[in-house]
Design a protein around this motif. Structure first.
Motif, PDB file in Angstrom:
ATOM      1  N   VAL A 191       0.854  -1.192   0.000  1.00  0.00           N
ATOM      2  CA  VAL A 191       0.000   0.000   0.000  1.00  0.00           C
ATOM      3  C   VAL A 191       0.883   1.234   0.000  1.00  0.00           C
ATOM      4  O   VAL A 191       1.830   1.347   0.774  1.00  0.00           O
ATOM      5  CB  VAL A 191      -0.931   0.008   1.236  1.00  0.00           C
ATOM      6  CG1 VAL A 191      -1.718   1.318   1.299  1.00  0.00           C
ATOM      7  CG2 VAL A 191      -1.874  -1.184   1.201  1.00  0.00           C
ATOM      8  N   LYS A 192       0.561   2.202  -0.882  1.00  0.00           N
ATOM      9  CA  LYS A 192       1.340   3.424  -1.013  1.00  0.00           C
ATOM     10  C   LYS A 192       0.460   4.644  -0.756  1.00  0.00           C
ATOM     11  O   LYS A 192      -0.764   4.559  -0.788  1.00  0.00           O
ATOM     12  CB  LYS A 192       1.954   3.525  -2.416  1.00  0.00           C
ATOM     13  CG  LYS A 192       2.737   2.288  -2.867  1.00  0.00           C
ATOM     14  CD  LYS A 192       3.312   2.474  -4.245  1.00  0.00           C
ATOM     15  CE  LYS A 192       2.247   2.662  -5.312  1.00  0.00           C
ATOM     16  NZ  LYS A 192       1.333   1.488  -5.435  1.00  0.00           N
ATOM     17  N   VAL A 193       1.112   5.787  -0.523  1.00  0.00           N
ATOM     18  CA  VAL A 193       0.389   7.050  -0.377  1.00  0.00           C
ATOM     19  C   VAL A 193      -0.391   7.321  -1.670  1.00  0.00           C
ATOM     20  O   VAL A 193       0.139   7.189  -2.765  1.00  0.00           O
ATOM     21  CB  VAL A 193       1.359   8.208  -0.088  1.00  0.00           C
ATOM     22  CG1 VAL A 193       0.630   9.554  -0.154  1.00  0.00           C
ATOM     23  CG2 VAL A 193       2.005   8.019   1.283  1.00  0.00           C
ATOM     24  N   GLY A 194      -1.664   7.675  -1.506  1.00  0.00           N
ATOM     25  CA  GLY A 194      -2.522   7.930  -2.665  1.00  0.00           C
ATOM     26  C   GLY A 194      -3.426   6.768  -3.017  1.00  0.00           C
ATOM     27  O   GLY A 194      -4.400   6.944  -3.767  1.00  0.00           O
ATOM     28  N   ASP A 195      -3.148   5.568  -2.472  1.00  0.00           N
ATOM     29  CA  ASP A 195      -3.993   4.400  -2.758  1.00  0.00           C
ATOM     30  C   ASP A 195      -5.344   4.506  -2.051  1.00  0.00           C
ATOM     31  O   ASP A 195      -5.482   5.179  -1.023  1.00  0.00           O
ATOM     32  CB  ASP A 195      -3.299   3.108  -2.299  1.00  0.00           C
ATOM     33  CG  ASP A 195      -2.182   2.679  -3.240  1.00  0.00           C
ATOM     34  OD1 ASP A 195      -2.160   3.168  -4.384  1.00  0.00           O
ATOM     35  OD2 ASP A 195      -1.348   1.857  -2.823  1.00  0.00           O
ATOM     36  N   ILE A 196      -6.338   3.828  -2.618  1.00  0.00           N
ATOM     37  CA  ILE A 196      -7.655   3.717  -1.995  1.00  0.00           C
ATOM     38  C   ILE A 196      -7.700   2.405  -1.214  1.00  0.00           C
ATOM     39  O   ILE A 196      -7.396   1.339  -1.763  1.00  0.00           O
ATOM     40  CB  ILE A 196      -8.782   3.734  -3.047  1.00  0.00           C
ATOM     41  CG1 ILE A 196      -8.693   5.002  -3.899  1.00  0.00           C
ATOM     42  CG2 ILE A 196     -10.148   3.645  -2.370  1.00  0.00           C
ATOM     43  CD1 ILE A 196      -8.864   6.288  -3.124  1.00  0.00           C
ATOM     44  N   VAL A 197      -8.060   2.485   0.076  1.00  0.00           N
ATOM     45  CA  VAL A 197      -8.048   1.305   0.944  1.00  0.00           C
ATOM     46  C   VAL A 197      -9.320   1.262   1.787  1.00  0.00           C
ATOM     47  O   VAL A 197     -10.060   2.244   1.888  1.00  0.00           O
ATOM     48  CB  VAL A 197      -6.814   1.309   1.880  1.00  0.00           C
ATOM     49  CG1 VAL A 197      -5.515   1.304   1.091  1.00  0.00           C
ATOM     50  CG2 VAL A 197      -6.863   2.521   2.824  1.00  0.00           C
ATOM     51  N   SER A 198      -9.560   0.119   2.391  1.00  0.00           N
ATOM     52  CA  SER A 198     -10.567  -0.016   3.444  1.00  0.00           C
ATOM     53  C   SER A 198      -9.870  -0.623   4.654  1.00  0.00           C
ATOM     54  O   SER A 198      -8.687  -0.969   4.591  1.00  0.00           O
ATOM     55  CB  SER A 198     -11.733  -0.897   2.976  1.00  0.00           C
ATOM     56  OG  SER A 198     -11.270  -2.197   2.636  1.00  0.00           O
ATOM     57  N   ARG A 199     -10.606  -0.760   5.775  1.00  0.00           N
ATOM     58  CA  ARG A 199     -10.002  -1.311   6.988  1.00  0.00           C
ATOM     59  C   ARG A 199     -10.615  -2.667   7.308  1.00  0.00           C
ATOM     60  O   ARG A 199     -11.837  -2.797   7.400  1.00  0.00           O
ATOM     61  CB  ARG A 199     -10.209  -0.346   8.162  1.00  0.00           C
ATOM     62  CG  ARG A 199      -9.518   1.001   7.995  1.00  0.00           C
ATOM     63  CD  ARG A 199      -9.860   1.966   9.109  1.00  0.00           C
ATOM     64  NE  ARG A 199     -11.268   2.344   9.089  1.00  0.00           N
ATOM     65  CZ  ARG A 199     -11.844   3.187   9.954  1.00  0.00           C
ATOM     66  NH1 ARG A 199     -11.110   3.718  10.909  1.00  0.00           N
ATOM     67  NH2 ARG A 199     -13.124   3.467   9.865  1.00  0.00           N
ATOM     68  N   LYS A 200      -9.769  -3.659   7.489  1.00  0.00           N
ATOM     69  CA  LYS A 200     -10.239  -5.009   7.787  1.00  0.00           C
ATOM     70  C   LYS A 200     -11.044  -5.048   9.079  1.00  0.00           C
ATOM     71  O   LYS A 200     -12.066  -5.720   9.169  1.00  0.00           O
ATOM     72  CB  LYS A 200      -9.045  -5.959   7.901  1.00  0.00           C
ATOM     73  CG  LYS A 200      -8.191  -6.087   6.651  1.00  0.00           C
ATOM     74  CD  LYS A 200      -6.953  -6.937   6.914  1.00  0.00           C
ATOM     75  CE  LYS A 200      -6.005  -6.956   5.723  1.00  0.00           C
ATOM     76  NZ  LYS A 200      -4.755  -7.690   6.018  1.00  0.00           N
ATOM     77  N   SER A 201     -10.585  -4.290  10.096  1.00  0.00           N
ATOM     78  CA  SER A 201     -11.230  -4.335  11.413  1.00  0.00           C
ATOM     79  C   SER A 201     -12.638  -3.763  11.383  1.00  0.00           C
ATOM     80  O   SER A 201     -13.447  -4.044  12.275  1.00  0.00           O
ATOM     81  CB  SER A 201     -10.381  -3.582  12.440  1.00  0.00           C
ATOM     82  OG  SER A 201     -10.191  -2.243  12.032  1.00  0.00           O
ATOM     83  N   TYR A 202     -12.952  -2.960  10.376  1.00  0.00           N
ATOM     84  CA  TYR A 202     -14.293  -2.384  10.233  1.00  0.00           C
ATOM     85  C   TYR A 202     -15.054  -3.028   9.070  1.00  0.00           C
ATOM     86  O   TYR A 202     -16.037  -2.492   8.584  1.00  0.00           O
ATOM     87  CB  TYR A 202     -14.206  -0.866  10.017  1.00  0.00           C
ATOM     88  CG  TYR A 202     -13.835  -0.098  11.254  1.00  0.00           C
ATOM     89  CD1 TYR A 202     -14.808   0.530  12.024  1.00  0.00           C
ATOM     90  CD2 TYR A 202     -12.504   0.007  11.661  1.00  0.00           C
ATOM     91  CE1 TYR A 202     -14.472   1.240  13.168  1.00  0.00           C
ATOM     92  CE2 TYR A 202     -12.153   0.717  12.801  1.00  0.00           C
ATOM     93  CZ  TYR A 202     -13.142   1.329  13.551  1.00  0.00           C
ATOM     94  OH  TYR A 202     -12.790   2.032  14.679  1.00  0.00           O
ATOM     95  N   LYS A 203     -14.568  -4.190   8.634  1.00  0.00           N
ATOM     96  CA  LYS A 203     -15.215  -4.976   7.579  1.00  0.00           C
ATOM     97  C   LYS A 203     -15.374  -4.184   6.273  1.00  0.00           C
ATOM     98  O   LYS A 203     -16.345  -4.353   5.531  1.00  0.00           O
ATOM     99  CB  LYS A 203     -16.574  -5.503   8.047  1.00  0.00           C
ATOM    100  CG  LYS A 203     -16.467  -6.427   9.266  1.00  0.00           C
ATOM    101  CD  LYS A 203     -17.831  -6.955   9.699  1.00  0.00           C
ATOM    102  CE  LYS A 203     -17.693  -7.862  10.916  1.00  0.00           C
ATOM    103  NZ  LYS A 203     -19.005  -8.391  11.382  1.00  0.00           N
ATOM    104  N   GLY A 204     -14.425  -3.292   6.039  1.00  0.00           N
ATOM    105  CA  GLY A 204     -14.406  -2.556   4.778  1.00  0.00           C
ATOM    106  C   GLY A 204     -15.594  -1.646   4.566  1.00  0.00           C
ATOM    107  O   GLY A 204     -16.031  -1.431   3.427  1.00  0.00           O
ATOM    108  N   ASP A 205     -16.133  -1.067   5.669  1.00  0.00           N
ATOM    109  CA  ASP A 205     -17.366  -0.277   5.545  1.00  0.00           C
ATOM    110  C   ASP A 205     -17.172   1.027   4.777  1.00  0.00           C
ATOM    111  O   ASP A 205     -18.068   1.489   4.069  1.00  0.00           O
ATOM    112  CB  ASP A 205     -17.949   0.015   6.933  1.00  0.00           C
ATOM    113  CG  ASP A 205     -16.979   0.779   7.832  1.00  0.00           C
ATOM    114  OD1 ASP A 205     -15.761   0.749   7.564  1.00  0.00           O
ATOM    115  OD2 ASP A 205     -17.448   1.391   8.812  1.00  0.00           O
TER     116      ASP A 205
END
Length: 294
Positions: free
Chosen positions: A3-17
């Protein structure tokens, strides 16, 4: 995949909400790699352990954007319906109940929008243009807003001031009632107070202030007409635009009912609230599309 700066991500701990943009990557205590995140569609700033990040591929991002655009289009249609009702009413009044054919013109309230996120500011400016709201947009770091707002008011002389960017409540920093537990609510409140030193009257300068999970009560006490977030929930990036557009296009002889102004926003009363406020639209005549050259 890294993962790099500028990428679009979600968070596993929040189930990708929610989707986030990676703004920064840094190493904190214990050599733990941490990402600084800005919400892609909500005005939320967060941090997350690197290992909690899930890189969002292009197909998933496009699908989420498609759903998001459908929601935005629905809200836009509702706003246009409201605007058309206002225009029809103004036309009826301006023409004496359609007894004369004199053309009229309208002057909606001018907006100064100060935003801590340049990407969100660009999205908001595009929506203002689509709605027909006259606006000046300025990007500023939230911490610098209190120092800049006075000069900006003098320069642009707005009827409506929007103070927004990113915010978040952190339980580890204090109680929900404590301003110190919020990332930028204090800076928003200070900015509102500085603006009120310039224009004290609530109907001469209408102010919207706040972002996701902001300390609603302190912003209203500081002098904002509308603010976020009464229930400390996330607000949509474009919600401030819908609120001020409604005020901008409501005639100055009328007052905007708080519920009426919140019902077409994307977040609703849990994320947004305010006080009864006068409209800012002024109607004049005669209208001239061009002038004779002499």
């Amino acid at each position: 995949m890294e993962v790099k700066v500028g990428d679009i991500v979600s968070r596993k701990s929040y189930k990708g909400d929610l989707l986030f943009r990676v703004i920064d990557l840094k190493v904190e205590h214990g050599n733990q790699k941490v990402a600084i995140l800005y919400g892609e569609d909500v005005r939320l700033m967060a941090d997350a352990p690197y290992q909690d990040l899930l890189l969002v591929n292009e197909d998933e991002h496009e699908e989420r954007q498609r759903v998001e655009n459908e929601i935005l289009e629905h809200s836009f249609r509702l706003f246009r319906q409201d605007y058309q009702l206002i225009r029809n009413k103004n036309e009826y009044n301006a023409t004496g109940g359609y007894k004369n054919t004199q053309d009229f013109f309208q002057m909606p309230g001018r907006v100064l929008h100060i935003d801590g996120d340049p990407v969100y500011l660009k999205k908001c400016l595009a929506l203002y243009e689509k709605l027909g709201v006259p606006v000046y947009g300025v990007h500023s770091n939230e911490k610098e807003m209190p120092e800049k707002v006075g000069e900006l008011i003098d320069r642009f002389r707005p009827d409506i001031l929007v103070i927004t960017g990113h915010d978040a409540y952190s339980k580890s920093k204090g109680k929900m009632s404590e301003l110190k537990a919020y990332r930028h609510s204090m800076h928003f409140a200070q900015t509102v107070r500085q603006a009120r030193k310039k224009v004290p009257h609530l109907d001469q300068l209408v102010i919207f202030a706040g972002a996701c999970q902001s300390h609603f009560e302190s912003l209203i006490r500081a002098g904002a007409n509308f603010a976020s977030s009464p229930s400390r929930v996330n607000i949509h990036a474009l919600d401030p635009v819908y609120i001020v557009a409604k005020i901008s296009f409501t005639p100055f002889v009328e007052r905007v009912d708080v519920w009426d102004i919140l019902r077409n926003t994307l977040t609703g009363e849990k994320g947004l609230g305010g006080i009864e406020t006068k409209g800012l639209l002024r109607t004049g005549m005669p209208y001239r599309s061009n002038y004779d050259q002499t």
